[in-house]
Design a protein around this motif. Sequence first.
Motif, PDB file in Angstrom:
ATOM      1  N   ARG A 192      84.402  36.940  40.679  1.00 56.15           N
ATOM      2  CA  ARG A 192      85.457  36.191  41.374  1.00 56.15           C
ATOM      3  C   ARG A 192      85.241  36.210  42.885  1.00 56.15           C
ATOM      4  O   ARG A 192      85.502  35.221  43.575  1.00 56.15           O
ATOM      5  N   ALA A 193      84.781  37.336  43.411  1.00 55.13           N
ATOM      6  CA  ALA A 193      84.511  37.414  44.852  1.00 55.13           C
ATOM      7  C   ALA A 193      83.408  36.439  45.247  1.00 55.13           C
ATOM      8  O   ALA A 193      83.496  35.761  46.280  1.00 55.13           O
ATOM      9  N   ILE A 194      82.378  36.348  44.411  1.00 54.68           N
ATOM     10  CA  ILE A 194      81.270  35.431  44.700  1.00 54.68           C
ATOM     11  C   ILE A 194      81.729  33.980  44.552  1.00 54.68           C
ATOM     12  O   ILE A 194      81.369  33.109  45.357  1.00 54.68           O
ATOM     13  N   ASP A 195      82.550  33.707  43.525  1.00 51.90           N
ATOM     14  CA  ASP A 195      83.103  32.351  43.370  1.00 51.90           C
ATOM     15  C   ASP A 195      84.014  32.000  44.541  1.00 51.90           C
ATOM     16  O   ASP A 195      84.017  30.859  45.026  1.00 51.90           O
ATOM     17  N   ASN A 196      84.796  32.978  44.995  1.00 54.97           N
ATOM     18  CA  ASN A 196      85.674  32.768  46.143  1.00 54.97           C
ATOM     19  C   ASN A 196      84.861  32.423  47.383  1.00 54.97           C
ATOM     20  O   ASN A 196      85.244  31.562  48.187  1.00 54.97           O
ATOM     21  N   LEU A 238      86.800  24.811  62.820  1.00 50.87           N
ATOM     22  CA  LEU A 238      87.281  25.778  61.830  1.00 50.87           C
ATOM     23  C   LEU A 238      86.229  26.117  60.778  1.00 50.87           C
ATOM     24  O   LEU A 238      86.304  27.168  60.135  1.00 50.87           O
ATOM     25  N   SER A 239      85.273  25.238  60.579  1.00 53.50           N
ATOM     26  CA  SER A 239      84.269  25.478  59.536  1.00 53.50           C
ATOM     27  C   SER A 239      83.468  26.747  59.804  1.00 53.50           C
ATOM     28  O   SER A 239      82.971  27.387  58.872  1.00 53.50           O
ATOM     29  N   VAL A 240      83.364  27.134  61.074  1.00 57.50           N
ATOM     30  CA  VAL A 240      82.618  28.352  61.411  1.00 57.50           C
ATOM     31  C   VAL A 240      83.307  29.576  60.812  1.00 57.50           C
ATOM     32  O   VAL A 240      82.668  30.446  60.210  1.00 57.50           O
ATOM     33  N   GLU A 241      84.636  29.631  60.983  1.00 61.51           N
ATOM     34  CA  GLU A 241      85.380  30.769  60.439  1.00 61.51           C
ATOM     35  C   GLU A 241      85.336  30.798  58.912  1.00 61.51           C
ATOM     36  O   GLU A 241      85.225  31.865  58.293  1.00 61.51           O
ATOM     37  N   PHE A 242      85.415  29.625  58.294  1.00 62.56           N
ATOM     38  CA  PHE A 242      85.374  29.600  56.828  1.00 62.56           C
ATOM     39  C   PHE A 242      83.994  30.000  56.304  1.00 62.56           C
ATOM     40  O   PHE A 242      83.879  30.625  55.247  1.00 62.56           O
ATOM     41  N   ALA A 243      82.958  29.654  57.041  1.00 66.95           N
ATOM     42  CA  ALA A 243      81.616  30.103  56.656  1.00 66.95           C
ATOM     43  C   ALA A 243      81.518  31.624  56.763  1.00 66.95           C
ATOM     44  O   ALA A 243      80.899  32.285  55.917  1.00 66.95           O
ATOM     45  N   LEU A 244      82.155  32.181  57.798  1.00 60.62           N
ATOM     46  CA  LEU A 244      82.158  33.636  57.961  1.00 60.62           C
ATOM     47  C   LEU A 244      82.961  34.303  56.849  1.00 60.62           C
ATOM     48  O   LEU A 244      82.559  35.340  56.309  1.00 60.62           O
ATOM     49  N   LEU A 245      84.100  33.702  56.492  1.00 59.86           N
ATOM     50  CA  LEU A 245      84.895  34.224  55.377  1.00 59.86           C
ATOM     51  C   LEU A 245      84.091  34.198  54.077  1.00 59.86           C
ATOM     52  O   LEU A 245      84.125  35.148  53.285  1.00 59.86           O
ATOM     53  N   ALA A 246      83.370  33.106  53.863  1.00 61.80           N
ATOM     54  CA  ALA A 246      82.542  32.995  52.659  1.00 61.80           C
ATOM     55  C   ALA A 246      81.474  34.078  52.635  1.00 61.80           C
ATOM     56  O   ALA A 246      81.203  34.687  51.590  1.00 61.80           O
ATOM     57  N   GLN A 252      80.990  41.246  49.669  1.00 56.78           N
ATOM     58  CA  GLN A 252      81.805  42.139  48.851  1.00 56.78           C
ATOM     59  C   GLN A 252      81.431  42.020  47.377  1.00 56.78           C
ATOM     60  O   GLN A 252      81.297  43.026  46.669  1.00 56.78           O
ATOM     61  N   GLY A 253      81.239  40.786  46.901  1.00 53.74           N
ATOM     62  CA  GLY A 253      80.855  40.590  45.504  1.00 53.74           C
ATOM     63  C   GLY A 253      79.514  41.223  45.183  1.00 53.74           C
ATOM     64  O   GLY A 253      79.360  41.893  44.154  1.00 53.74           O
ATOM     65  N   LYS A 254      78.528  41.035  46.064  1.00 51.20           N
ATOM     66  CA  LYS A 254      77.202  41.616  45.841  1.00 51.20           C
ATOM     67  C   LYS A 254      77.251  43.138  45.896  1.00 51.20           C
ATOM     68  O   LYS A 254      76.580  43.824  45.112  1.00 51.20           O
ATOM     69  N   GLN A 255      78.045  43.663  46.829  1.00 54.11           N
ATOM     70  CA  GLN A 255      78.157  45.119  46.934  1.00 54.11           C
ATOM     71  C   GLN A 255      78.764  45.706  45.667  1.00 54.11           C
ATOM     72  O   GLN A 255      78.324  46.754  45.179  1.00 54.11           O
ATOM     73  N   GLU A 256      79.764  45.035  45.117  1.00 51.34           N
ATOM     74  CA  GLU A 256      80.388  45.542  43.895  1.00 51.34           C
ATOM     75  C   GLU A 256      79.465  45.382  42.693  1.00 51.34           C
ATOM     76  O   GLU A 256      79.502  46.196  41.764  1.00 51.34           O
ATOM     77  N   GLU A 257      78.625  44.364  42.702  1.00 50.81           N
ATOM     78  CA  GLU A 257      77.620  44.239  41.642  1.00 50.81           C
ATOM     79  C   GLU A 257      76.657  45.420  41.673  1.00 50.81           C
ATOM     80  O   GLU A 257      76.314  45.989  40.636  1.00 50.81           O
ATOM     81  N   ASN A 258      76.220  45.790  42.881  1.00 49.56           N
ATOM     82  CA  ASN A 258      75.212  46.846  43.018  1.00 49.56           C
ATOM     83  C   ASN A 258      75.795  48.248  42.878  1.00 49.56           C
ATOM     84  O   ASN A 258      75.183  49.119  42.249  1.00 49.56           O
ATOM     85  N   ASP A 259      76.958  48.477  43.483  1.00 43.51           N
ATOM     86  CA  ASP A 259      77.501  49.835  43.556  1.00 43.51           C
ATOM     87  C   ASP A 259      78.481  50.169  42.438  1.00 43.51           C
ATOM     88  O   ASP A 259      78.738  51.346  42.176  1.00 43.51           O
ATOM     89  N   VAL A 260      79.045  49.157  41.815  1.00 46.22           N
ATOM     90  CA  VAL A 260      80.043  49.405  40.766  1.00 46.22           C
ATOM     91  C   VAL A 260      79.507  48.972  39.399  1.00 46.22           C
ATOM     92  O   VAL A 260      79.369  49.792  38.487  1.00 46.22           O
TER      93      VAL A 260
END
Length: 412
Positions: A192-196, A238-246, A252-260
């Motif tokens: 879900r984090a990666i989809d988000n 605003l697209s810059v901030e949304f790219a940063l949010l993405a 976070q999604g990748k970290q949870e894939e690797n660490d959890v």
Amino acid sequence: MQMPQGNPLLLSHTLQELLARDTVQVELIPEKKGLFLKHVEYEVSSQRFKSSVYRRYNDFVVFQEMLLHKFPYRMVPALPPKRMLGADREFIEARRRALKRFVNLVARHPLFSEDVVLKLFLSFSGSDVQNKLKESAQCVGDEFMNCKLATRAKDFLPADIQAQFAISRELIRNIYNSFHKLRDRAERIASRAIDNAADLLIFGKELSAIGSDTTPLPSWAALNSSTWGSLKQALKGLSVEFALLADKAAQQGKQEENDVVEKLNLFLDLLQSYKDLCERHEKGVLHKHQRALHKYSLMKRQMMSAAAQNREPESVEQLESRIVEQENAIQTMELRNYFSLYCLHQETQLIHVYLPLTSHILRAFVNSQIQGHKEMSKVWNDLRPKLSCLFAGPHSALTPPCSPPEDGLCPH
């Protein structure tokens, strides 16, 4: 295995000691085309041996076979499926991760880690690694034949070992089922984090697309040209901030894939190897022992029948010889059965040594959530002041964004 003096059955390892034995990396290397198929190769690097070697999937297969040959009563992890045809990138990556988990579990096992087969697999750089592995394993017998305590294993086992085995097997089956569900949920959370992240990126791109629109305004909207121009410029920014949010969400999604997720998979692989070991015990040693007893019973009946029928001495002697051989086979089977239970007892202890991995997993999950929300919250807060620039009010004064009522709409 490391054992306290006085009771060789008991182990005294800690999780940190096992994890410190080695860390092995398994990375994909560029594909090589064969005559008909593409061959996937892996670079296998060991911290302990300070080595880096190339291995193919079939090398892992032979490695596992030799481990099972030498250590049939121990937890030898399973390998992921081969699936040569139609293997996509997702499958290849999942298999790489599974191979990495496999070799790390083996490299950290108290017995496997000290065996020459492991050292060969992780450090031999020649082209005939499969033959080397087979030669090293087949020139010696299995653990039962090489362990000094094998024939005395029964002396160290508790009287209720069969009952303990049944209880432990049921407990670990329940643990496996629960951790399997935890892994599935952790996968969904990471996904879900990666989809988000993908949705946020697209959202930002659409805002940028609006801001980059070059369609001319119709004449009847000319009075509002400055408003539309200001809006486009603000949306494009605003697209810059949304790219940063993405990017933060994807991290976070990748970290949870690797660490959890991967740590949960590692523990599940270990639990599955224990379940496989229990099946080998029941279908292997125990079943062979029962068959040997049945065969012995038949031969005894034949002997009694021959004696009753006054058969020739040679025939009776042959039966007696076969019965003696069968008695020896039964004795060996009994010794192997007790040694198998001895090993199962120790492998059960290893499972419990790994249980504190749960706290590592939960800590990684909590830290990932805290860090991820903290970083994304900062970007959202940095984004909020820019929303006031979207529209200019009367006399070019900026109109701050209104606080939406309960229905989420601003009053006009």
